[in-house]
Design a protein around this motif. Structure first.
Motif, PDB file in Angstrom:
ATOM      1  N   ARG D 141       0.820  -1.224   0.000  1.00 53.25           N
ATOM      2  CA  ARG D 141       0.000   0.000   0.000  1.00 53.25           C
ATOM      3  C   ARG D 141       0.850   1.269   0.000  1.00 53.25           C
ATOM      4  O   ARG D 141       0.397   2.321  -0.414  1.00 53.25           O
ATOM      5  N   HIS D 147      -2.084   6.956  -1.748  1.00 57.75           N
ATOM      6  CA  HIS D 147      -1.482   6.948  -0.411  1.00 57.75           C
ATOM      7  C   HIS D 147      -0.077   7.588  -0.465  1.00 57.75           C
ATOM      8  O   HIS D 147       0.338   8.312   0.432  1.00 57.75           O
ATOM      9  N   SER D 169      -9.818   1.433   6.990  1.00 53.00           N
ATOM     10  CA  SER D 169      -9.353   0.257   6.260  1.00 53.00           C
ATOM     11  C   SER D 169     -10.368  -0.843   6.488  1.00 53.00           C
ATOM     12  O   SER D 169     -10.476  -1.384   7.586  1.00 53.00           O
ATOM     13  N   THR D 191      -4.902  -5.116  10.226  1.00 55.49           N
ATOM     14  CA  THR D 191      -4.467  -3.804  10.722  1.00 55.49           C
ATOM     15  C   THR D 191      -2.972  -3.616  10.532  1.00 55.49           C
ATOM     16  O   THR D 191      -2.483  -2.474  10.527  1.00 55.49           O
ATOM     17  N   HIS D 193      -1.256  -3.710   7.991  1.00 56.75           N
ATOM     18  CA  HIS D 193      -1.081  -2.781   6.870  1.00 56.75           C
ATOM     19  C   HIS D 193      -1.237  -1.333   7.345  1.00 56.75           C
ATOM     20  O   HIS D 193      -0.547  -0.427   6.877  1.00 56.75           O
ATOM     21  N   ASP D 194      -2.198  -1.106   8.223  1.00 57.83           N
ATOM     22  CA  ASP D 194      -2.482   0.255   8.684  1.00 57.83           C
ATOM     23  C   ASP D 194      -1.409   0.731   9.665  1.00 57.83           C
ATOM     24  O   ASP D 194      -1.066   1.915   9.686  1.00 57.83           O
ATOM     25  N   ASN D 246     -11.210  -0.258  11.511  1.00 60.81           N
ATOM     26  CA  ASN D 246     -11.234  -1.469  10.682  1.00 60.81           C
ATOM     27  C   ASN D 246     -12.593  -2.145  10.748  1.00 60.81           C
ATOM     28  O   ASN D 246     -13.217  -2.166  11.810  1.00 60.81           O
ATOM     29  N   GLN D 256     -10.404   2.071   1.540  1.00 57.41           N
ATOM     30  CA  GLN D 256      -9.035   2.310   1.979  1.00 57.41           C
ATOM     31  C   GLN D 256      -8.746   3.801   1.887  1.00 57.41           C
ATOM     32  O   GLN D 256      -8.542   4.332   0.802  1.00 57.41           O
TER      33      GLN D 256
END
Lengths: 352, 352, 352, 352
Positions: D141, D147, D169, D191, D193-194, D246, D256
């Motif tokens: 990402r 982003h 997300s 999460t 990824h976040d 989430n 996203q």
């Protein structure tokens, strides 16, 4: 209210100069609106009196706003306390009222159009110019902040030399035949705003008009020779091509967009939706319709046009839309009618 | 003006019932605004009189609007012609005025918050309920059309059971320290709107609060124990989680967004930009900033909240934001302060 | 990768029928792209061989994709293993190749336009219809999901009877004079896509054309009688008016929009920006430009047009853009040139 | 095709350096995708071979792509022609494969997460750093253009000092219990990824985590101690607060969004809709849903992450997401689980 601003838009700020005293002539729908705005939303103005040829209408508005009702136009124009008149009566009275007000030395705000025939317009132009009074024509859309940002981008050179202009201008529903009959038809009643907009954003006169139109919505319009749907192409002196499309029936709301493509970029105004809420589900996204009513879009433009007028009367600024700006779009409209009827491109000089 | 609508938003429609006669108590910034709206924009209301503890302020507004200035609160409450009071004075006077007005049998509109301590609020709640008068608290954002569309989508079941709510609420610039000192701090002054919004859109009480905050913008806030930046998590009785973020300084404008994710979809309100114009060049697209001033966003919400109040007073609708709706967000705010200071999740029942 | 989807767009799904074996004739820019897509992105296709009159070009693409290079068009057409040909060579070869391929019984995909003169097109139409082979013309924009959603809304009756269509079609930068010289000019090279789009979204033939154009960007175009800026009005058999505007130079990116106003509403496609990031500061909001390159917008449309072709060849669907759909926009384009040169509205029947 | 661009995105440009020869270890869903992209969309790469512990899976992909199937991991690592490995097997094998590949001197691309326990991650980090090989973790990402534009605005100082970050997300549908059971749960699988995104856009390490979560969608998740809905607050070393929400079930599509509020402005990425078509009727406006599938959003990010990896292997750029960037979000995730279970804020140093 958590923020602590120092000024309140829409509220009455302190005014350092005396308000302009304005008589409102004609207080039907649009005249009553102007009178309300002048009374309550524009601290630089005061309503000296209202007049309407239908006495009960004048009485009701006078009562509502707590302002005097004038006995006659003559009385209004003879009153030295009246600095300016707002001409909001029916179109067929505009030109004569401009002439009389000009001769009386009053500043003039007049709703569009000045008249439906050029001779009357020319007489009004002449009267205004002879008298040397301020005269502003009510092409309010020039004062819409979004459309104005388009003009500003052109004027600043941000989009370069204008090449193509697109104007979409659609009403939500067709007016009744009785209105259409005396309105001058689509090109003089509705497209006239777009002709003005084209001149405004491009900054160059129109030299050629090609109009296509049809009756698609209101079959009875054919009986008075009007159309309800149109596509018009304009050629400007500077080579720019403007394409206007009109419809009397955009069922999704009042649709007003202007776009200028130039050598360095593009500037455009779109429609604010009724509100900013959206819903997203597995079926897709949904948002509100456009507002259906022109005032939902254009009240701010009325306030801005009045501010400009008040400034002009007080010598604090130019007349932004002068009496000759009232003539030019009428000429384009007459050319458009000839183009439609003769099925050919018409040069402006054939009319003017 | 080419369309021919039958009604004019913002204009004065015919009113079939007598206007509600309202005394405005406190005509500083927000009180003057309410008085102006009641005078000019709300045909169902009339301003009986204005009062302010600073006599010159009252005199100026009375003069501006052409309404009487009351000699005292007692005189206002003793006047049988006054049907309702609008309490717009400083927060520390709200609760006592509610009590007095309730005992005098007046309908009450009161700006938020009712008070900064619960005992005062409870006394006001009790007075209102004993008297049985209508009492509406000024959480105007519930009446914003976009936020309201979010609540409507939840209430209609369109988004299903609410799971996650996001509220972004940011002011363009921090208020001065003198204001902050007496305001109850971020959570009671600014976030209190968001606590109300969370209850409104979810339709379920808050049971738990976890607050994080910091001084990032206005270093002097630390001296009075306040914060200017915060992220708060709420747990509702129905299991929904609400995340609120606040800042006292969104330099790009007044930013107010609400979003509900539910089992069947999502509803959200965003910010209308200052206007709808855009410019596109090789460097990208550019548009206007958000309006910086809360009135640019929220005047329509004030008009709608007054319409709801007037209907409630005339028995034509419920009180949409009652006195207990003024209590609940204060409790959440007090819990948020305790959470921040004790660095732990606080249950509402610890406060209430 | 947190989600666990069962299918991967862009990946190779299981195919239950044998891939269609396709020879690509002409592997310059667009032919090489089609060959790449057929090799790697379309599991229902295989590339039997490539051919190009410039042998090194064919060799390079054959090597890149690992496919055979054919010795001649004749060899391709004589090969029973070749089920279909993709004609991607220069425009002047299209009609003859269609004829030869049709006579050889091959299914045919041919890039637009079929030819620049009607006699050649008519011969190709006749050959295809005599042979009864599938023949799809490369008007890929019909397969763009956004434009397709506009057509779908019209076809489903959602927007009612079409009244006005607006097509904005602008390239980011003008092609070189050498290309323009042999391209048929703006109306046959670029606007031809828009003429096809007008027929597609309205679902009614064009009967009348009025064209305005100018050289505003590339002065040397005048030397070959071409224009770089144009506004064209079409009248359809069902009364719909279509307004097209073209520019060879939208410096802000590749701009492709279609909009249909009908009696029940409006459907429109706009441009996806390069990405969805925005920045907001006190100076306003900023976003990315539109993509400058047509492939950034239209690769998905190529994949969809190939899927439709493959389905048609396998008998699983109709030919969506048949050989006669290749003729009609050429006729409109020829009418547009006559209109521009004779400065009058031209009826289609004058050309066809 | 009217424009004449000189390069074709998505096509194979001329490559001046030899392609990086990559062995793909694990060709289930994501491994097969990477192998396809490396074969067909990334001219700087070639697939040396594929391997999968399930031999038929490897055989199918090898056949599909025309590449050899390796007999064992050992054989792959012993092959001097293999320059790099792409580790796409199940999470429990990642750390050991990183170690082995590092010792064999191969460059490494490894899907996230490296492992679910810190000891294994630390061993992998140590092996990579001892060997001095390039090792990039698959946080794709960061390479999404929208982003990335948010990070770029922060890095350039355009938004000033970061104060508040919001990350939304949400997956369209919950994965099956069997997957969840071995995934490490919401915080380590989704999460994570976040957590990486928060570190990326803020540019400052996380020091404190407060997690709230619930089972709202998939009741059986409770049986394995997982949650499907969460709101997490992070405190960064530089004082920035990040709020993440989430959900395993956004029925309207894959959602996203990332937003950074700073002292000078705001930068945000939103979701591209499935296409740009809209319909407006009297009932409002309608648009398409968001794409439901993560590849519809993120294929470009995969291509960009591979380009970055290939550049790093060829010494033409840094490793943008190194092996320690694989460790940090795992630590945050472990802290989030402890926070949720102990109902308190957890400092990162308690875990790491």
């Amino acid at each position: 209210v958590s923020a602590l601003p120092q000024a309140m838009p829409g509220a009455l700020p302190a005014v350092s100069v005396a308000p302009v005293s304005i008589a409102v002539l004609g207080v039907g729908r649009i005249g009553r609106l102007h009178a309300q705005l002048l009374c309550h939303r524009l601290p630089g103005a005061s309503v000296a009196c209202v007049y309407d040829s239908h006495a009960p209408v004048a009485a009701a508005v006078g009562d509502e706003l707590g302002v005097p009702v004038a006995a006659s136009v003559e009385a209004v124009l003879a009153d030295p306390a009246v600095e300016a008149v707002a001409i909001c009566s029916s179109t067929d009275t505009h030109a004569a009222l401009i002439g009389a007000a000009a001769r009386a030395g009053k500043a003039i705000f007049c709703e569009k159009p000045i008249a439906l025939d050029l001779a009357a317009v020319d007489a009004a132009v002449s009267a205004v110019e002879t008298a040397g009074v301020a005269c502003q024509i009510g092409f309010n859309r020039r004062f819409d902040p979004a459309h104005r940002s388009v003009r500003a981008a052109v004027a600043a050179g941000t989009v370069g030399e204008p090449h193509v202009v697109r104007i979409t201008s659609r009403d939500p529903a067709p007016p009744p035949l009785d209105y259409v009959r005396v309105s001058g038809g689509l090109f003089l009643d509705m497209t006239i705003h777009d002709f003005d907009m084209a001149r405004f954003v491009v900054g160059s006169e129109v030299v050629e008009v090609t109009a296509h139109g049809a009756v698609r919505i209101a079959p009875d319009y054919a009986s008075v020779g009007d159309v309800d749907t149109a596509v018009i192409t304009l050629l400007h002196e500077n080579g720019c091509l403007t394409s206007i499309d009109n419809s009397r029936q955009a069922v999704y709301g009042y649709d007003q967009r202007v776009e200028v493509l130039g050598s360095k970029g593009m500037a455009a105004s779109t429609n604010p939706p009724a509100h900013s809420g959206v819903v997203q589900t597995a079926a897709g996204s949904r948002g509100p319709a456009l507002p259906f009513f022109f005032l939902d879009r254009y009240v701010p433009s009325y306030l801005h046009e009045w501010s400009a007028f008040l400034a002009a009367v007080r010598g604090a600024g130019p007349v932004e839309v002068g009496v000759r700006d009232g003539r030019a779009p009428l000429v384009i409209g007459l050319a458009a009618w000839r183009s439609l009827r003769e099925r050919r491109t018409v040069r402006i000089e054939e009319i003017a």
